[in-house]
Design a protein around this motif. Sequence first.
Motif, PDB file in Angstrom:
ATOM      1  N   TYR A 270       0.575  -1.245   0.239  1.00 21.15           N
ATOM      2  CA  TYR A 270      -0.058   0.297   0.144  1.00 21.15           C
ATOM      3  C   TYR A 270       0.483   1.236  -0.067  1.00 21.15           C
ATOM      4  O   TYR A 270       0.932   2.809  -0.198  1.00 21.15           O
ATOM      5  CB  TYR A 270      -0.704  -0.030   1.283  1.00 21.15           C
ATOM      6  CG  TYR A 270      -1.634  -0.902   0.867  1.00 21.15           C
ATOM      7  CD1 TYR A 270      -2.836  -1.450   0.068  1.00 21.15           C
ATOM      8  CD2 TYR A 270      -1.993  -1.569   2.556  1.00 21.15           C
ATOM      9  CE1 TYR A 270      -4.063  -2.667  -0.046  1.00 21.15           C
ATOM     10  CE2 TYR A 270      -3.887  -2.247   2.507  1.00 21.15           C
ATOM     11  CZ  TYR A 270      -4.061  -2.893   1.498  1.00 21.15           C
ATOM     12  OH  TYR A 270      -5.664  -3.974   1.430  1.00 21.15           O
ATOM     13  N   SER A 271       1.737   1.254   0.510  1.00 20.46           N
ATOM     14  CA  SER A 271       2.851   2.637   0.690  1.00 20.46           C
ATOM     15  C   SER A 271       2.861   3.277  -0.668  1.00 20.46           C
ATOM     16  O   SER A 271       3.067   3.994  -0.777  1.00 20.46           O
ATOM     17  CB  SER A 271       3.934   2.185   1.619  1.00 20.46           C
ATOM     18  OG  SER A 271       3.335   1.747   3.736  1.00 20.46           O
ATOM     19  N   ASN A 278       0.851   9.805  -4.950  1.00 18.77           N
ATOM     20  CA  ASN A 278       1.426  11.206  -3.288  1.00 18.77           C
ATOM     21  C   ASN A 278       0.013  11.911  -2.393  1.00 18.77           C
ATOM     22  O   ASN A 278       0.101  12.766  -2.661  1.00 18.77           O
ATOM     23  CB  ASN A 278       1.588  12.596  -4.295  1.00 18.77           C
ATOM     24  CG  ASN A 278       1.911  13.361  -3.493  1.00 18.77           C
ATOM     25  OD1 ASN A 278       2.508  13.529  -2.725  1.00 18.77           O
ATOM     26  ND2 ASN A 278       2.101  14.900  -3.940  1.00 18.77           N
ATOM     27  N   VAL A 279      -0.400  10.726  -2.065  1.00 15.13           N
ATOM     28  CA  VAL A 279      -1.627  10.387  -1.172  1.00 15.13           C
ATOM     29  C   VAL A 279      -1.063  10.222  -0.134  1.00 15.13           C
ATOM     30  O   VAL A 279       0.081   9.342   0.400  1.00 15.13           O
ATOM     31  CB  VAL A 279      -2.404   9.450  -2.015  1.00 15.13           C
ATOM     32  CG1 VAL A 279      -3.162   9.208   0.018  1.00 15.13           C
ATOM     33  CG2 VAL A 279      -2.648   9.535  -2.653  1.00 15.13           C
ATOM     34  N   ASN A 280      -1.373  11.331   1.199  1.00 16.91           N
ATOM     35  CA  ASN A 280      -0.486  10.851   2.114  1.00 16.91           C
ATOM     36  C   ASN A 280      -1.404   9.416   3.268  1.00 16.91           C
ATOM     37  O   ASN A 280      -1.547   9.259   2.770  1.00 16.91           O
ATOM     38  CB  ASN A 280      -0.891  12.229   3.627  1.00 16.91           C
ATOM     39  CG  ASN A 280      -0.453  12.683   4.642  1.00 16.91           C
ATOM     40  OD1 ASN A 280       0.529  11.559   4.705  1.00 16.91           O
ATOM     41  ND2 ASN A 280      -0.516  13.049   5.431  1.00 16.91           N
ATOM     42  N   ILE A 299      -4.881   8.987   4.434  1.00 10.95           N
ATOM     43  CA  ILE A 299      -5.480  10.466   4.974  1.00 10.95           C
ATOM     44  C   ILE A 299      -5.659  11.268   3.496  1.00 10.95           C
ATOM     45  O   ILE A 299      -4.616  11.357   2.764  1.00 10.95           O
ATOM     46  CB  ILE A 299      -3.751  11.439   5.706  1.00 10.95           C
ATOM     47  CG1 ILE A 299      -4.157  10.671   6.785  1.00 10.95           C
ATOM     48  CG2 ILE A 299      -5.104  12.181   6.275  1.00 10.95           C
ATOM     49  CD1 ILE A 299      -5.131  10.346   7.529  1.00 10.95           C
ATOM     50  N   ASP A 300      -7.139  11.992   3.249  1.00 18.58           N
ATOM     51  CA  ASP A 300      -7.885  12.201   2.003  1.00 18.58           C
ATOM     52  C   ASP A 300      -8.380  12.951   2.838  1.00 18.58           C
ATOM     53  O   ASP A 300      -9.355  12.120   2.698  1.00 18.58           O
ATOM     54  CB  ASP A 300      -7.735  11.641   1.228  1.00 18.58           C
ATOM     55  CG  ASP A 300      -7.606  12.367  -0.435  1.00 18.58           C
ATOM     56  OD1 ASP A 300      -6.398  12.057  -0.546  1.00 18.58           O
ATOM     57  OD2 ASP A 300      -8.887  12.291  -1.018  1.00 18.58           O
ATOM     58  N   ARG A 301      -9.071  14.833   0.903  1.00 19.20           N
ATOM     59  CA  ARG A 301      -9.642  15.266   1.730  1.00 19.20           C
ATOM     60  C   ARG A 301     -11.359  14.870   1.131  1.00 19.20           C
ATOM     61  O   ARG A 301     -11.979  14.513   1.538  1.00 19.20           O
ATOM     62  CB  ARG A 301      -9.782  16.533   1.387  1.00 19.20           C
ATOM     63  CG  ARG A 301      -9.091  16.612  -0.040  1.00 19.20           C
ATOM     64  CD  ARG A 301      -8.994  18.049  -0.927  1.00 19.20           C
ATOM     65  NE  ARG A 301      -8.077  18.226  -1.824  1.00 19.20           N
ATOM     66  CZ  ARG A 301      -9.110  18.245  -2.568  1.00 19.20           C
ATOM     67  NH1 ARG A 301     -10.610  17.663  -2.748  1.00 19.20           N
ATOM     68  NH2 ARG A 301      -8.773  18.717  -4.299  1.00 19.20           N
ATOM     69  N   LEU A 368      -7.107   1.729  -5.855  1.00 26.34           N
ATOM     70  CA  LEU A 368      -6.683   3.123  -5.287  1.00 26.34           C
ATOM     71  C   LEU A 368      -6.477   4.547  -5.942  1.00 26.34           C
ATOM     72  O   LEU A 368      -6.292   5.423  -7.276  1.00 26.34           O
ATOM     73  CB  LEU A 368      -5.460   3.302  -4.396  1.00 26.34           C
ATOM     74  CG  LEU A 368      -5.967   2.601  -2.407  1.00 26.34           C
ATOM     75  CD1 LEU A 368      -5.093   2.136  -1.962  1.00 26.34           C
ATOM     76  CD2 LEU A 368      -7.200   3.515  -2.073  1.00 26.34           C
ATOM     77  N   GLU A 369      -5.319   2.959  -7.013  1.00 22.06           N
ATOM     78  CA  GLU A 369      -5.062   3.535  -8.494  1.00 22.06           C
ATOM     79  C   GLU A 369      -5.494   4.724  -9.467  1.00 22.06           C
ATOM     80  O   GLU A 369      -5.610   6.140  -9.679  1.00 22.06           O
ATOM     81  CB  GLU A 369      -4.046   3.243  -9.235  1.00 22.06           C
ATOM     82  CG  GLU A 369      -2.471   2.393  -8.461  1.00 22.06           C
ATOM     83  CD  GLU A 369      -2.052   1.513  -8.966  1.00 22.06           C
ATOM     84  OE1 GLU A 369      -1.241   1.130  -9.599  1.00 22.06           O
ATOM     85  OE2 GLU A 369      -2.278   0.249  -9.848  1.00 22.06           O
TER      86      GLU A 369
END
Length: 374
Positions: A270-271, A278-280, A299-301, A368-369
């Motif tokens: 995942y990392s 560039n996702v936290n 973490i993402d808005r 996720l991609e």
Amino acid sequence: MINLFQPEISEDSSKLLHDVFKSKWLGRGLYVDKFEDQFALSLKVNRSNIHTIASCSDAIFGVFNIFNFKEGSEVLVPSISFPAIASAILAAKLKPRIVDIDIETGNISLDQLDKFLSKKTVALFVTHYGGIPVDIKKIRDIVGPNVMILEDAACAFGTYNDGVACGTEGDFGCWSFDSMKLLTCGEGGGFYFKNKELLIKAKEFFYLGLPAQAKSGIDRQATESRWWEYQLNSPGRRSVFTNINAAIGLPQFENLNNTLARRSEIRNFYSNVLDKLNVNYLRQDDKNVSYANYFFTLIDRRRDELASYLKEQGVYTTFRYYPLHAIKIFSNFSEECKSANLFSETALNIPIHQALNDKEINKIGSLLENFFAT
């Protein structure tokens, strides 16, 4: 649906359960003793400092009976916590003081502690968020020697900080063995007391107040004419970890290292995916820590949108834990918690359990991609 949590129970557990049923004793007994031996070994603590009961929540509620703090005393607790902790504080007629978190870890903000400490502070109940350890040594330096440090390590079994297991650095620690945990027994919990006298007091409290060394009626009938008579050392309740629970969990100790290694492997996958996008996410890069990887938290808005997208694609996610300060019955015990607010609006826990196969992990990675490419 790909589950967020999923137990992995082997045939060895079925065999042990069969042996328990044949023994005709389903309650606390020999298998529990073996489980506690292995549990203490995994925690690297003395066997006499730990005990098992029916649930971690029981331990959380019971600990305040054991310390017997003065009514009205204050207990500090991070906003991102299991709600039973704040409930237990109120049930003990104590006052919770809800503290903001460090948004980089999900754990209590050490920078905020001085502001909340007072002469009424008797304890601090920390949560090791998803297996990321709180720095207990730093907390001890901040709160001093007289404030009890209580550790919620329910999601941190398998995390070691400088070789020390989470839950064993403070004055009290507790773990969960429910159906969602890394080590599952269907249900159950364990606790640790640094002070062995308090451990004995806790064992008695959780078994009706009977003396910890009291023999059972079956044992006493061989030498006593009225083996059904007994006395209590104190008022107590009954919370029992059984041979059934132990039989389910015992074989998992042998595979613990593989379980932790598999979770670490999934985390690395995942990392790598999220770094490229560039996702936290919550970092776990302390070289002195071995992580349990109970949660993987990105973490993402666009968190809510992502959760809905993954659900539609057959992947269940969630956010734990809803902030205490946002729960009406606890809100009067909190000041502004800006970091906890932001965390609760942007954090998402995605599947990382060891039962995931490569196909499922690759599917989540691809989703996720696809999501973050739009």
